[in-house]
Design an enzyme around this catalytic site. Structure first.
Site, PDB file in Angstrom:
ATOM      1  CG  ASN A 395      -2.134   0.833   1.025  1.00 18.64           C
ATOM      2  OD1 ASN A 395      -2.151   1.726   0.179  1.00 18.64           O
ATOM      3  ND2 ASN A 395      -3.168   0.580   1.800  1.00 18.64           N
ATOM      4  CG  ASP A 396       1.565   3.096   3.670  1.00 16.59           C
ATOM      5  OD1 ASP A 396       0.524   3.617   3.234  1.00 16.59           O
ATOM      6  OD2 ASP A 396       1.698   2.694   4.832  1.00 16.59           O
TER       7      ASP A 396
END
Lengths: 468, 101
Positions: A395-396
């Site tokens: 995600n990040d």
């Protein structure tokens, strides 16, 4: 055996350790490097056993056999997905061992030392230098031990993996440090109280370790693990100074340096300083620009059609892949795509997962050849020519806000630019944001398709299509 | 004592530099095995533990040493074995099998 001869053998063991670490720098020679390093350990242990000082083997034999069995069983049984927890536990046991060696060194009176601490029934005289190194090895060993246990708890989700901080955390830590320092100084002022003071130092160090790791959350784990790794080496090194043993100093500081380098790499990969990781956590104080847009879901059938037509595919794994245990289906899909004529590679962000190199190990377990694993810079250089980027539970590390949105808490962190690929598939359970709690504009991108559901099941569905 | 501290300080400093030189060349692929392998080396503290447990010091030192031997052995044996297991999985791509083209 004479002290000179033992010293010579220690030098030989140190050479082997160094050589072993050197061979660890390539996957082709790493197995041999590890064997050489373990042989060095064996040599060091055997020569120590043969030294004149050792007069009683009973305790050593019992403890060594028990320890070896526990270690061997643990190493055999652990699943590759449980590796971060395992490494944390091994770190902790190294730390407590160094603490105990430091403590025991209190009782090794050595008349050659100039005695500045008065002889007491509790603790015979040791020199000021030895006393300081004893306190340091207890401090680092204690912090390593309790810190590693907390890290283990967080990684195995026995305790909340979120950042937990007590009210007045900084004040308490500071108070703890002052108390530690005061106790250490008192040992010199009041030698008669050595034993209770040393016990106080042990307790305070253990508390300090807990307080240091509790406030650090899930995504910062790679930094914590490598820092604790460094501490376990430094603790051994301090114990070596305390008992005046050169091989402990050499081997301990090699490990200490290794851990610091890894810590530094992890911090750089997140564009954060070490103190920032240790003392703040990703608190999204600045309000990131709200991302608006429409999410375009895709079904496994449609994903298959696009993948089938692709000539280059990049898989981007993250912690979600580890959670879903999806590494085997990822590899299977990769092989099918290759058989279909596509060029497949696996792009790995340095801090993907919960320890440095976590994803590499999982993919290796699934038999992905290591020459297909590419690092962030390499893939970013040619990402425009990639037909499909498949983001599996990351995600990040693929969030374009890190590049574009100055208000984002992760702004400036180097990411894998999957949004520059022609098409991006994001495999995700839901629209929940990643650890940092930041919205991800990637999900709303023109070329992004969301494949909702468990990563393993989604990929299996695509694979089933391929096989038909 | 002062000369001894200086000598130990030298050993410490040189090993740290050497450690930096060695480790900074390790590729990201091998970071986990590197970490667990390096961690196993930190179990070298077993050497100190053996001395405390077997040198016939006070009872208390013997007990502390024995417990230290136990934990250090867990660290050493477990660390090396798990590293070996991991490294064994890192394989190069086997000879080209793409003969269907």
């Amino acid at each position: 055996m004479s002290a000179e001869l033992i010293g010579a053998v220690y030098i030989f063991a140190a050479i082997l350790f160094i050589f072993g670490l050197k061979l660890l720098s390539s996957p082709a020679t790493a197995v041999r490097g590890n064997l050489i390093s373990s042989f060095a350990m064996l040599v060091a242990v055997l020569v120590t056993l043969a030294s004149n000082e050792i007069i009683d083997y009973r305790w050593i034999a019992v403890a060594a056999v028990a320890g070896a069995i526990v270690g061997a069983v643990a190493a055999r049984r652990v699943a590759m997905t449980g590796m971060p927890e395992m490494v944390a536990l091994f770190n902790g046991s190294g730390g407590i061992a160094s603490l105990l060696v430091g403590w025991a060194a209190l009782y090794m009176s050595d008349s050659a030392h100039i005695s500045t601490v008065v002889d007491t029934p509790d603790a015979p005289a040791v020199s000021a230098f030895t006393m300081i190194t004893i306190l340091i090895s207890i401090l680092i060993g204690g912090v390593t031990f309790s810190g590693s246990l907390v890290a283990w708890g967080k990684l195995s989700e026995a305790i909340s993996s979120a950042a937990v901080s007590l009210p007045g955390q900084r004040f308490l830590s500071l108070f703890n440090l002052i108390a530690l320092l005061a106790c250490s100084v008192l040992v010199f002022v009041q030698p008669a109280w050595t034993l209770p003071l040393v016990i106080a130092v042990i307790v305070l160090s253990l508390i300090l370790g807990v307080m240091a790791v509790m406030p650090i959350g899930g995504a910062d784990m790679p930094v914590v693990i490598s820092l604790l790794n460094s501490y376990s080496g430094l603790a051994a090194c301090a114990a070596g100074l305390a008992i005046d043993n050169s091989i402990l100093i050499v081997a301990g500081s090699l490990v200490g340096a290794a851990g610091i380098i890894l810590t530094n790499i992890m911090c750089k990969a997140m564009n954060r300083s070490l103190s920032n990781v240790l003392f703040s956590g990703f608190t999204a104080t600045t309000q990131a620009t709200k991302v608006e847009g429409e999410v375009k879901p895709i079904s496994a059938d449609d994903a298959y059609l696009i993948l089938e037509a692709a000539s280059s595919v990049v898989m981007v794994p993250g912690y979600g892949m580890a959670v879903a245990q999806a590494q085997h289906v990822v590899r299977e899909l990769g092989e099918l795509l290759e058989a279909n004529g596509a060029e497949v590679s696996y792009a790995i962000h340095p801090v993907a997962g919960r320890m440095p190199g976590h994803m590499n190990v999982l993919l290796a377990e699934a038999n992905v050849p290591y020459d297909q694993l590419v690092e962030m810079e390499d893939i970013n250089r040619r990402i425009e020519n990639v037909d499909v980027a498949v983001v599996i539970g990351a995600n990040d590390v693929v969030n374009p806000a890190a590049r574009e949105d100055e208000n984002s808490p992760i702004y400036g962190m180097p990411i894998i630019n999957v949004d520059h690929a022609r098409t991006v598939f994001v495999l995700k359970r839901s629209m929940a944001s990643g650890f940092s709690g930041v919205d991800n504009p990637l999900f709303f991108g023109q070329n992004t398709r969301m494949l909702f559901g468990d990563a393993k099941q989604s990929l299996s569905a695509v694979i089933a299509q391929f096989k038909n | 004592m002062t000369m001894e501290a200086v000598y130990l300080g030298f050993v410490l400093m040189l090993s740290i530099f050497l450690g930096f030189e060695l480790i900074s060349k390790v590729p990201a692929t091998l970071h986990t095995p590197l970490m667990s392998g390096a961690n196993a080396i930190s179990g070298i503290t077993v050497v100190g533990a053996i001395t405390s447990a077997g040198a016939g010091l006070s009872d208390w030192a013997t007990v502390l040493g024995a417990i230290a031997v136990f934990f250090a052995m867990v660290n050493v044996v477990g660390g090396y074995m798990v590293t070996d297991r991991m490294l064994g999985m890192f394989k190069k791509k086997e000879a080209p099998v793409k003969d269907q083209v």
